[in-house]
Motif scaffolding. Structure first.
Motif, mmCIF file in Angstrom:
data_model
loop_
_atom_site.group_PDB
_atom_site.id
_atom_site.type_symbol
_atom_site.label_atom_id
_atom_site.label_comp_id
_atom_site.label_asym_id
_atom_site.label_seq_id
_atom_site.Cartn_x
_atom_site.Cartn_y
_atom_site.Cartn_z
ATOM 1 N N ASN A 1 0.826 -1.201 0.000
ATOM 2 C CA ASN A 1 0.000 0.000 0.000
ATOM 3 C C ASN A 1 0.868 1.261 0.000
ATOM 4 O O ASN A 1 0.711 2.156 0.817
ATOM 5 C CB ASN A 1 -0.949 -0.014 1.199
ATOM 6 N N TYR B 1 -1.555 -3.778 12.961
ATOM 7 C CA TYR B 1 -2.856 -4.160 12.420
ATOM 8 C C TYR B 1 -2.800 -5.604 11.942
ATOM 9 O O TYR B 1 -1.715 -6.165 11.714
ATOM 10 C CB TYR B 1 -3.241 -3.262 11.239
ATOM 11 N N LEU C 1 -16.965 -5.224 3.940
ATOM 12 C CA LEU C 1 -17.643 -3.933 4.094
ATOM 13 C C LEU C 1 -18.857 -4.048 5.003
ATOM 14 O O LEU C 1 -19.193 -3.113 5.733
ATOM 15 C CB LEU C 1 -18.046 -3.396 2.717
ATOM 16 N N LYS D 1 -17.481 -4.143 8.443
ATOM 17 C CA LYS D 1 -16.964 -2.824 8.803
ATOM 18 C C LYS D 1 -18.026 -1.999 9.525
ATOM 19 O O LYS D 1 -17.716 -1.137 10.349
ATOM 20 C CB LYS D 1 -16.490 -2.083 7.556
ATOM 21 N N LYS E 1 -12.751 -5.456 15.166
ATOM 22 C CA LYS E 1 -13.033 -4.241 14.414
ATOM 23 C C LYS E 1 -12.372 -4.280 13.044
ATOM 24 O O LYS E 1 -11.186 -4.549 12.915
ATOM 25 C CB LYS E 1 -12.545 -3.020 15.202
ATOM 26 N N TYR F 1 -11.441 -1.937 9.795
ATOM 27 C CA TYR F 1 -11.250 -0.513 9.553
ATOM 28 C C TYR F 1 -11.458 -0.107 8.099
ATOM 29 O O TYR F 1 -12.179 0.841 7.800
ATOM 30 C CB TYR F 1 -9.850 -0.091 9.996
ATOM 31 N N GLU F 2 -10.838 -0.836 7.171
ATOM 32 C CA GLU F 2 -10.902 -0.416 5.770
ATOM 33 C C GLU F 2 -10.434 -1.531 4.850
ATOM 34 O O GLU F 2 -9.917 -2.557 5.300
ATOM 35 C CB GLU F 2 -10.031 0.823 5.552
ATOM 36 N N VAL F 3 -10.609 -1.295 3.554
ATOM 37 C CA VAL F 3 -10.119 -2.212 2.515
ATOM 38 C C VAL F 3 -9.011 -1.505 1.753
ATOM 39 O O VAL F 3 -9.143 -0.329 1.389
ATOM 40 C CB VAL F 3 -11.258 -2.618 1.555
ATOM 41 N N ILE F 4 -7.894 -2.223 1.503
ATOM 42 C CA ILE F 4 -6.779 -1.659 0.735
ATOM 43 C C ILE F 4 -6.492 -2.565 -0.456
ATOM 44 O O ILE F 4 -6.960 -3.709 -0.513
ATOM 45 C CB ILE F 4 -5.511 -1.509 1.591
ATOM 46 N N VAL G 1 -8.067 -6.651 3.818
ATOM 47 C CA VAL G 1 -8.968 -6.053 4.797
ATOM 48 C C VAL G 1 -8.157 -5.711 6.045
ATOM 49 O O VAL G 1 -7.565 -6.598 6.672
ATOM 50 C CB VAL G 1 -10.114 -7.019 5.160
#
Length: 447
Positions: A11, A41, A68, A71, A80, A82-85, A93
């Motif tokens: 990323n 993470y 998602l 999420k 938890k 947090y986001e998708v990269i 994820v």
């Protein structure tokens, strides 16, 4: 095929892969460092087997859509997201990293759990499942390997949602876990519903309480549902492997593991109720139970009206009355250790309900234990607890009159209840011995 290696930057250098945390039927999870913040993470992608499938693109879209959905979950017993990269053709994820051990490894190392400890974790995961079900989703892969225990805390977290599906989905699930999957997951058109997760949760409790006995007889999990259905292989009752299991819990497990969905405990709430973890009746109302005939109506009404200080003082009054300590106006450790579970549960449930989960003895217990708190005095842990719940400011402990008032609701989680008796600093449970003893009593009472 893409497998990220330790030291690899992804990323655009935002993350550095540290190690592989684990692999499963669908995914592979990595431990990753974000250098800019120093935070760790967990990042999950589809594994090498999935990457080699002809429909990898479709599977990856499904994987991201499910991520998602997760999420949007916000629950203390759910990992938890947090986001998708994206890194090249592979999506990841980004999730909360938890330093801990799976419930499966914990039991492997420790041996089967006591009934109290097992019920503590099952109650936590049960609450997480109720939250998921209320959002129209099923998990479909509850098992000890998918439950993580936070380090130095008695707190379980649901960590893997690889099979999560909408309640509306009726098609067969291609992957399942023998011993924990209900019969509907073996069928082409399964009758899925909350009862599907009930079976797996009950099977997980079965395992936590019988692991030693299963191992001695050469078994590694409860008898698979498909063997019970089509080979007429019986499921030994949990007490067969562990005679110390209470009859109530033994029966609740068997009812939760009924083969056919129509005969099984219908919901997680009903399962928790059958285990004695929640009150019967309307799940939205707190049943005002008392082992000594105490009337909790006024406490309920004060909390319902948001009169926090008056409710705190009423809590002190009823607890002293229950313990027959009105004359002394304080509770000692022995009083707390013998406080009736029914009354303690009622008081706690009232505080938790009317504060929307912000206040209550169980909230304080969770916070205290999150710092590693036990019955042994530790000044560092006690100070951290005081800072966290707002009983200390600027390094100094506050007197009761400075703790709260009714002009506005306190903002700090675990701030109340505080006052346990007349005068003095802290009162009957607003000190180390009160909090540590209450935490211990709550565990014994499965609260």
């Amino acid at each position: 095929m893409i497998i990220w290696q330790p030291g690899q930057q992804i990323n655009n250098g935002r993350f550095i892969i540290q190690s592989i945390l684990g692999t499963g039927g669908f995914g592979i999870t990595y431990k990753a460092l974000e250098p800019s913040t120093g935070k760790l993470y967990a990042i999950k992608t589809l594994n090498s087997t999935m990457q080699l499938r002809e429909d990898f693109g479709d599977q990856q879209v499904k994987f991201i859509n499910e991520a998602l959905t997760i999420k949007g979950f916000d629950h203390k017993y759910i990992l938890k997201v947090y986001e998708v990269i994206q890194e090249g053709q592979l999506f990841g994820v980004v999730m909360e990293y938890i330093d801990g051990v799976t419930l499966f490894k914990y039991v492997q190392n420790k041996g089967q759990l006591s009934e109290n400890e097992a019920l503590l974790y099952i109650d936590q995961i049960g609450q997480a499942l109720e939250y998921i079900h209320n959002k129209g989703q099923l998990h479909r892969d509850i098992k000890p390997e998918n439950i993580l225990l936070r380090q130095n805390k008695q707190e379980a977290v649901l960590i893997d949602f690889g099979l999560t599906r909408s309640l509306a989905t009726k098609s067969m699930t291609n992957a399942l876990t023998e011993g924990f999957a209900p019969i509907e997951q073996y069928r082409r058109k399964g009758n899925f519903g909350p009862h599907t997760d009930v079976y797996a949760l009950a099977a997980t409790l079965y395992y936590l309480l019988t692991a030693n006995g299963l191992k001695q007889e050469g078994e590694i999990c409860p008898v698979p549902a498909v063997n019970r259905k089509y080979d007429d292989e019986p499921l030994p009752e949990p007490k067969h492997y562990n005679s110390r299991i209470s009859q109530r819990v033994n029966n609740a497990i068997l009812q939760g593991m009924e083969i056919e969905p129509e005969k099984r405990t219908a919901t997680v709430f009903k399962f928790r109720e059958s285990l004695g973890l929640v009150s019967s009746g309307n799940p939205g109302e707190v049943e005002l139970k008392s082992a000594v005939g105490m009337d909790y109506t006024r406490l309920r009404d004060l909390l319902k009206a948001g009169k926090w200080k008056e409710a705190d003082e009423e809590t002190a009054r009823v607890m002293l009355a229950v313990a027959k300590r009105e004359k002394e106006s304080w509770l000692d450790v022995k009083d707390i250790d013998n406080f009736p579970c029914a009354d303690l549960r009622t008081i706690d449930q009232l505080w938790v309900k009317y504060s929307n989960g912000k206040f209550g003895f169980s909230v304080q217990k969770r916070i205290y234990q999150s710092f590693g708190g036990t019955r042994e005095y530790n000044s560092g842990i006690w100070d951290k607890f005081g800072d966290k719940v707002g009983w200390r400011k600027g390094g100094y402990w506050l007197y009761y009159n400075n703790i709260t008032d009714d002009k506005k609701a306190p903002e700090t989680e675990g701030h109340l209840p505080f006052r346990g008796c007349k005068g003095g600093l802290g009162g009957c449970w607003g000190d180390f011995y009160g909090v540590s003893s209450l935490a211990s009593r709550l565990v014994n009472c499965n609260i």
